[in-house]
Design a protein around this motif. Structure first.
Motif, PDB file in Angstrom:
ATOM      1  N   LYS A   1       0.833  -1.224  -0.161  1.00 59.67           N
ATOM      2  CA  LYS A   1      -0.030  -0.052   0.031  1.00 59.67           C
ATOM      3  C   LYS A   1       1.055   1.305  -0.103  1.00 59.67           C
ATOM      4  CE  LYS A   1      -4.013  -2.152   2.506  1.00 59.67           C
ATOM      5  NZ  LYS A   1      -4.549  -2.208   3.906  1.00 59.67           N
ATOM      6  N   TYR A   2       2.119   1.158   0.461  1.00 62.30           N
ATOM      7  CA  TYR A   2       3.035   2.440   0.264  1.00 62.30           C
ATOM      8  C   TYR A   2       4.072   2.375  -0.459  1.00 62.30           C
ATOM      9  CZ  TYR A   2       0.801   2.213   5.116  1.00 62.30           C
ATOM     10  OH  TYR A   2       0.023   2.319   6.206  1.00 62.30           O
TER      11      TYR A   2
ATOM     12  N   THR B   1       1.048   9.812  -1.509  1.00 61.22           N
ATOM     13  CA  THR B   1       1.780  10.837  -1.784  1.00 61.22           C
ATOM     14  C   THR B   1       3.207  10.459  -2.267  1.00 61.22           C
ATOM     15  OG1 THR B   1       3.118  12.350  -0.401  1.00 61.22           O
ATOM     16  CG2 THR B   1       2.039  10.430   0.776  1.00 61.22           C
ATOM     17  N   ILE B   2       3.950  11.327  -2.993  1.00 63.63           N
ATOM     18  CA  ILE B   2       5.251  11.051  -3.390  1.00 63.63           C
ATOM     19  C   ILE B   2       6.267  10.726  -2.089  1.00 63.63           C
ATOM     20  CG2 ILE B   2       5.038  11.912  -5.575  1.00 63.63           C
ATOM     21  CD1 ILE B   2       6.848  14.201  -4.729  1.00 63.63           C
ATOM     22  N   ASN B   3       5.648  11.600  -1.042  1.00 61.92           N
ATOM     23  CA  ASN B   3       6.679  11.530   0.205  1.00 61.92           C
ATOM     24  C   ASN B   3       6.727  10.189   0.934  1.00 61.92           C
ATOM     25  OD1 ASN B   3       7.477  14.186  -0.449  1.00 61.92           O
ATOM     26  ND2 ASN B   3       5.340  15.006   0.205  1.00 61.92           N
ATOM     27  N   VAL B   4       6.081   9.408   0.595  1.00 60.48           N
ATOM     28  CA  VAL B   4       6.137   7.993   1.203  1.00 60.48           C
ATOM     29  C   VAL B   4       6.423   6.927   0.162  1.00 60.48           C
ATOM     30  CG1 VAL B   4       4.537   6.340   2.782  1.00 60.48           C
ATOM     31  CG2 VAL B   4       4.645   8.711   3.090  1.00 60.48           C
ATOM     32  N   ARG B   5       7.529   6.125   0.446  1.00 61.30           N
ATOM     33  CA  ARG B   5       7.598   5.208  -0.426  1.00 61.30           C
ATOM     34  C   ARG B   5       8.114   3.769   0.163  1.00 61.30           C
ATOM     35  NH1 ARG B   5      10.563   5.272  -6.499  1.00 61.30           N
ATOM     36  NH2 ARG B   5       9.343   7.148  -6.375  1.00 61.30           N
ATOM     37  N   PHE B   6       7.516   2.880  -0.112  1.00 64.05           N
ATOM     38  CA  PHE B   6       8.076   1.304   0.218  1.00 64.05           C
ATOM     39  C   PHE B   6       8.812   0.891  -1.185  1.00 64.05           C
ATOM     40  CE2 PHE B   6       7.271  -3.205   0.075  1.00 64.05           C
ATOM     41  CZ  PHE B   6       8.306  -3.654   0.825  1.00 64.05           C
ATOM     42  N   GLY B   7       9.994   0.470  -0.920  1.00 65.58           N
ATOM     43  CA  GLY B   7      10.875   0.133  -2.049  1.00 65.58           C
ATOM     44  C   GLY B   7      11.830  -1.146  -1.838  1.00 65.58           C
TER      45      GLY B   7
ATOM     46  N   LEU C   1      11.514   1.729   3.534  1.00 62.37           N
ATOM     47  CA  LEU C   1      10.299   2.541   3.700  1.00 62.37           C
ATOM     48  C   LEU C   1      11.048   4.049   4.010  1.00 62.37           C
ATOM     49  CD1 LEU C   1       7.175   3.341   4.004  1.00 62.37           C
ATOM     50  CD2 LEU C   1       7.651   3.145   6.570  1.00 62.37           C
ATOM     51  N   SER C   2      10.733   4.852   2.967  1.00 63.03           N
ATOM     52  CA  SER C   2      11.210   6.038   2.869  1.00 63.03           C
ATOM     53  C   SER C   2      10.224   7.036   3.130  1.00 63.03           C
ATOM     54  CB  SER C   2      11.719   6.361   1.729  1.00 63.03           C
ATOM     55  OG  SER C   2      12.677   7.452   1.542  1.00 63.03           O
ATOM     56  N   LEU C   3      10.402   8.157   4.295  1.00 65.13           N
ATOM     57  CA  LEU C   3       9.482   8.810   4.615  1.00 65.13           C
ATOM     58  C   LEU C   3      10.101  10.462   4.730  1.00 65.13           C
ATOM     59  CD1 LEU C   3       8.260   6.881   7.862  1.00 65.13           C
ATOM     60  CD2 LEU C   3       7.065   7.058   5.440  1.00 65.13           C
ATOM     61  N   PHE C   4       9.393  10.958   3.823  1.00 63.25           N
ATOM     62  CA  PHE C   4       9.877  12.423   3.641  1.00 63.25           C
ATOM     63  C   PHE C   4       8.869  13.348   4.517  1.00 63.25           C
ATOM     64  CE2 PHE C   4      10.265  16.585   1.560  1.00 63.25           C
ATOM     65  CZ  PHE C   4      11.454  17.114   1.688  1.00 63.25           C
ATOM     66  N   TYR C   5       9.248  14.195   5.550  1.00 63.09           N
ATOM     67  CA  TYR C   5       8.349  14.689   6.428  1.00 63.09           C
ATOM     68  C   TYR C   5       8.078  16.124   5.756  1.00 63.09           C
ATOM     69  CZ  TYR C   5       6.274  17.255  10.185  1.00 63.09           C
ATOM     70  OH  TYR C   5       5.316  18.173  11.139  1.00 63.09           O
ATOM     71  N   VAL C   6       6.614  16.387   5.776  1.00 62.47           N
ATOM     72  CA  VAL C   6       6.188  17.631   5.216  1.00 62.47           C
ATOM     73  C   VAL C   6       5.315  18.238   6.299  1.00 62.47           C
ATOM     74  CG1 VAL C   6       4.604  18.690   3.286  1.00 62.47           C
ATOM     75  CG2 VAL C   6       6.024  16.904   2.729  1.00 62.47           C
ATOM     76  N   SER C   7       4.437  17.663   6.980  1.00 62.43           N
ATOM     77  CA  SER C   7       3.412  18.179   7.601  1.00 62.43           C
ATOM     78  C   SER C   7       2.867  17.157   8.820  1.00 62.43           C
ATOM     79  CB  SER C   7       2.337  18.994   6.929  1.00 62.43           C
ATOM     80  OG  SER C   7       1.473  18.066   6.206  1.00 62.43           O
ATOM     81  N   GLU C   8       2.225  17.601   9.895  1.00 63.59           N
ATOM     82  CA  GLU C   8       1.558  16.671  10.902  1.00 63.59           C
ATOM     83  C   GLU C   8       0.345  15.867  10.102  1.00 63.59           C
ATOM     84  OE1 GLU C   8       2.248  15.737  14.046  1.00 63.59           O
ATOM     85  OE2 GLU C   8       4.101  16.659  13.296  1.00 63.59           O
TER      86      GLU C   8
ATOM     87  N   ALA D   1      -0.439  12.022   9.476  1.00 60.64           N
ATOM     88  CA  ALA D   1      -1.193  11.365  10.033  1.00 60.64           C
ATOM     89  C   ALA D   1      -2.312  10.696   9.016  1.00 60.64           C
ATOM     90  CB  ALA D   1      -2.481  12.429  10.810  1.00 60.64           C
ATOM     91  N   LYS D   2      -2.307  11.216   7.649  1.00 63.99           N
ATOM     92  CA  LYS D   2      -2.938  10.630   6.798  1.00 63.99           C
ATOM     93  C   LYS D   2      -2.390   9.425   6.058  1.00 63.99           C
ATOM     94  CE  LYS D   2      -5.871  12.333   3.126  1.00 63.99           C
ATOM     95  NZ  LYS D   2      -6.057  13.297   2.052  1.00 63.99           N
ATOM     96  N   TYR D   3      -0.761   9.691   5.971  1.00 62.57           N
ATOM     97  CA  TYR D   3      -0.490   8.793   4.767  1.00 62.57           C
ATOM     98  C   TYR D   3       0.804   7.709   5.467  1.00 62.57           C
ATOM     99  CZ  TYR D   3      -2.585  11.500   1.329  1.00 62.57           C
ATOM    100  OH  TYR D   3      -3.334  12.115   0.418  1.00 62.57           O
ATOM    101  N   TRP D   4       1.427   8.346   6.652  1.00 60.59           N
ATOM    102  CA  TRP D   4       2.330   7.324   7.168  1.00 60.59           C
ATOM    103  C   TRP D   4       1.864   6.170   7.781  1.00 60.59           C
ATOM    104  CZ3 TRP D   4       7.065  10.149   9.857  1.00 60.59           C
ATOM    105  CH2 TRP D   4       7.670  11.207   8.871  1.00 60.59           C
ATOM    106  N   PRO D   5       2.574   4.918   7.717  1.00 60.38           N
ATOM    107  CA  PRO D   5       1.984   3.760   8.256  1.00 60.38           C
ATOM    108  C   PRO D   5       1.779   3.785   9.879  1.00 60.38           C
ATOM    109  CG  PRO D   5       3.985   3.382   6.798  1.00 60.38           C
ATOM    110  CD  PRO D   5       3.961   4.701   6.987  1.00 60.38           C
ATOM    111  N   PRO D   6       0.636   3.464  10.252  1.00 57.22           N
ATOM    112  CA  PRO D   6       0.266   3.806  11.634  1.00 57.22           C
ATOM    113  C   PRO D   6       1.202   2.772  12.468  1.00 57.22           C
ATOM    114  CG  PRO D   6      -1.761   3.473  10.618  1.00 57.22           C
ATOM    115  CD  PRO D   6      -0.501   3.028   9.397  1.00 57.22           C
ATOM    116  N   VAL D   7       1.893   1.457  11.981  1.00 62.61           N
ATOM    117  CA  VAL D   7       3.059   0.792  12.910  1.00 62.61           C
ATOM    118  C   VAL D   7       4.034   1.449  13.384  1.00 62.61           C
ATOM    119  CG1 VAL D   7       2.189  -1.549  12.436  1.00 62.61           C
ATOM    120  CG2 VAL D   7       3.720  -0.498  10.956  1.00 62.61           C
ATOM    121  N   CYS D   8       4.387   2.427  12.556  1.00 62.79           N
ATOM    122  CA  CYS D   8       5.640   3.131  12.866  1.00 62.79           C
ATOM    123  C   CYS D   8       5.692   4.478  12.680  1.00 62.79           C
ATOM    124  CB  CYS D   8       6.998   2.613  11.923  1.00 62.79           C
ATOM    125  SG  CYS D   8       6.361   2.977  10.032  1.00 62.79           S
ATOM    126  N   ARG D   9       4.463   5.142  12.567  1.00 62.01           N
ATOM    127  CA  ARG D   9       4.284   6.689  12.737  1.00 62.01           C
ATOM    128  C   ARG D   9       4.887   7.461  13.746  1.00 62.01           C
ATOM    129  NH1 ARG D   9      -1.294   7.766  12.896  1.00 62.01           N
ATOM    130  NH2 ARG D   9      -1.564   6.949  10.816  1.00 62.01           N
TER     131      ARG D   9
END
Ligand SMILES: CC(C)(COP(=O)(O)OP(=O)(O)OC[C@H]1O[C@@H](n2cnc3c(N)ncnc32)[C@H](O)[C@@H]1OP(=O)(O)O)[C@@H](O)C(=O)NCCC(=O)NCCSC(=O)/C=C/c1ccc(O)c(O)c1
Ligand SMILES: O=C(O)CCC(=O)C(=O)O
Ligand SMILES: [Fe+2]
Length: 364
Positions: free
Chosen positions: A122-123, A130-136, A153-160, A164-172
């Motif tokens: 899903k990521y 969003t382009i700021n979340v990518r599982f690769g 899993l690559s997470l580019f921080y943009v805003s809270e 809340a909407k797009y980061w995986p809940p298991v590691c957010r």
């Protein structure tokens, strides 16, 4: 495991791509098939593999370990600046990031990668909102001749809100906690490094250039059937200003020795420590005074390994080039001004190739 799966992957690379990338199984999925042999696309040319003769024994040379319990001490500042000039890499101990925060990010990394393939998928680039979340998997599979034995899993921080909407809940929450807890140490190190360049104040412009954006990667290197034939991560320097890296206790990260030849130094895991790597953006901003460190990760035949780098970067829209304070004292610029997002795009569009990305910013 049915042996014909490995054979099938060797004759039909689209079946491999389908399993690893399209179905979201990653190399973790491959590893768990119990393959007896490494599929061909992961076999690296000999020049890219690590062998014992390239490793400098620990007793001969190792990167500095710096105690940050008194960061205002002049001896600490000197150790940090010297390490950034000589090695581009050092470990810090007695820093401000609590041990429990590191334990929680380690656990969360295992939780994310332990999710079923369809959850992680899903990521992926295609499915993530969003382009700021990518599982690769691997680094840049379309650009690579030989693949790397790594999922991320690559997470580019943009805003809270985006978090809340797009980061995986298991590691957010654990990633956010790790990011926030590392801010003090990032500021301490950057302040020391700027003092070393005679830049006294980190104003808003410099703050943006030095630490305007943050990307956190959750790397997973599963057990590999023929670790000596492939790599976890190929030779590269990060495109960040600084990278703050947590590694678990397995080991396998190597930095390039500073004598120019093809020799490598292991970065031994130390409980509670963080590895600090200088990235290309700081090499450019400092006009080559601080050097980004070339590093690589070997694959492991017996243990799964995780690492969690926080890449501290300029903002994508910043123009980076040698800082005015350095040019004012008469130094000749060895780098030109480039748009940071162009620099990162150039890095991402090719396979790992040592420190070649820097040529993009070099004065002709
Ligand atoms: C980077 C850009 C400019 C890319 O934007 P855009 O032009 O839309 O490119 P894109 O189409 O999304 O991506 C182009 C390719 O880059 C690669 N790519 C993009 N994001 C990633 C990612 N997070 N990880 C790996 N590759 C990526 C892929 O190969 C893309 O091709 P494709 O798979 O989509 O075909 C944009 O996302 C941006 O402005 N981001 C903010 C700036 C930024 O990311 N700064 C962080 C710098 S630190 C940093 O990112 C370090 C990463 C790193 C290092 C070593 C590793 O071993 C590793 O795995 C990862
Ligand atoms: O796994 C490691 O120790 C290093 C990973 C790395 O170099 C990266 O993600 O850029
Ligand atoms: Fe790296």
């Amino acid at each position: 495991m049915a042996p014909n799966i490995a054979d099938q992957f060797n004759v039909d690379s689209s079946a491999l791509t389908d399993f690893v990338i399209n179905q979201g199984n990653g190399v973790k999925g491959l590893s768990e098939l119990g393959l007896k042999a490494l599929p061909k696309p992961y076999i690296q040319p000999e020049s890219e593999r690590m062998c014992m003769s390239k490793i400098i024994p620990q007793h001969k040379e190792s990167i500095p370990i710096i105690d940050l319990s008194n960061p205002a001490e002049p001896t600490v500042a000197k150790a940090v600046c010297d390490a950034a000039e000589k090695w581009g890499s050092f470990q810090i101990v007695n820093h401000d990031v609590p041990f429990e925060v590191l334990e929680r990010i380690q656990e969360a990394t295992h939780h994310f990668h332990g999710l079923p393939a369809e959850e992680k998928h899903k990521y992926s680039k295609e499915n993530s909102g969003t382009i700021n979340v990518r599982f690769g998997t691997s680094f840049s599979p379309k650009a690579e001749k030989s693949l790397e034995w790594k999922d991320f899993l690559s997470l580019f921080y943009v805003s809270e809100e985006e978090t809340a909407k797009y980061w995986p809940p298991v590691c957010r929450d654990q990633v956010l906690e790790y990011m926030r807890s590392s801010e003090v140490v990032i500021k301490q190190l950057l302040q020391i490094l700027m003092n070393g360049l005679n830049v006294k104040e980190i104003d808003e412009t410099k703050k943006s250039l030095l630490m305007g954006s943050v990307r956190t990667n959750l790397n997973y290197y599963p057990i590999c059937p023929n670790p000596e034939l492939t790599v976890g991560v190929g030779r590269h320097s990060d495109v960040s200003t600084l990278t703050i890296l947590f590694q678990d206790d397995i080991g396998g990260l190597y930095v390039k020795g500073n004598q120019g030849e093809d020799s490598w130094i292991h970065v031994p895991p130390i409980k509670g420590s963080l590895v600090i790597n200088v990235g290309d953006a700081l090499q450019i901003l400092s006009n080559g005074r601080y050097r980004s460190v070339e590093h690589r990760v070997v694959a492991n035949g017996t243990n799964n390994r995780i690492s969690v780098p926080i890449f501290v970067n300029p903002r994508p829209n910043d123009i980076i080039g040698p800082l005015p304070e350095i040019l004012e004292i008469g130094e000749k610029p060895i780098y030109k001004n480039v748009l940071y997002s162009d620099y990162v795009r150039h890095f991402y569009r090719k396979a790992h190739d040592g420190k070649k990305t820097l040529a993009y910013a070099a004065v002709a």
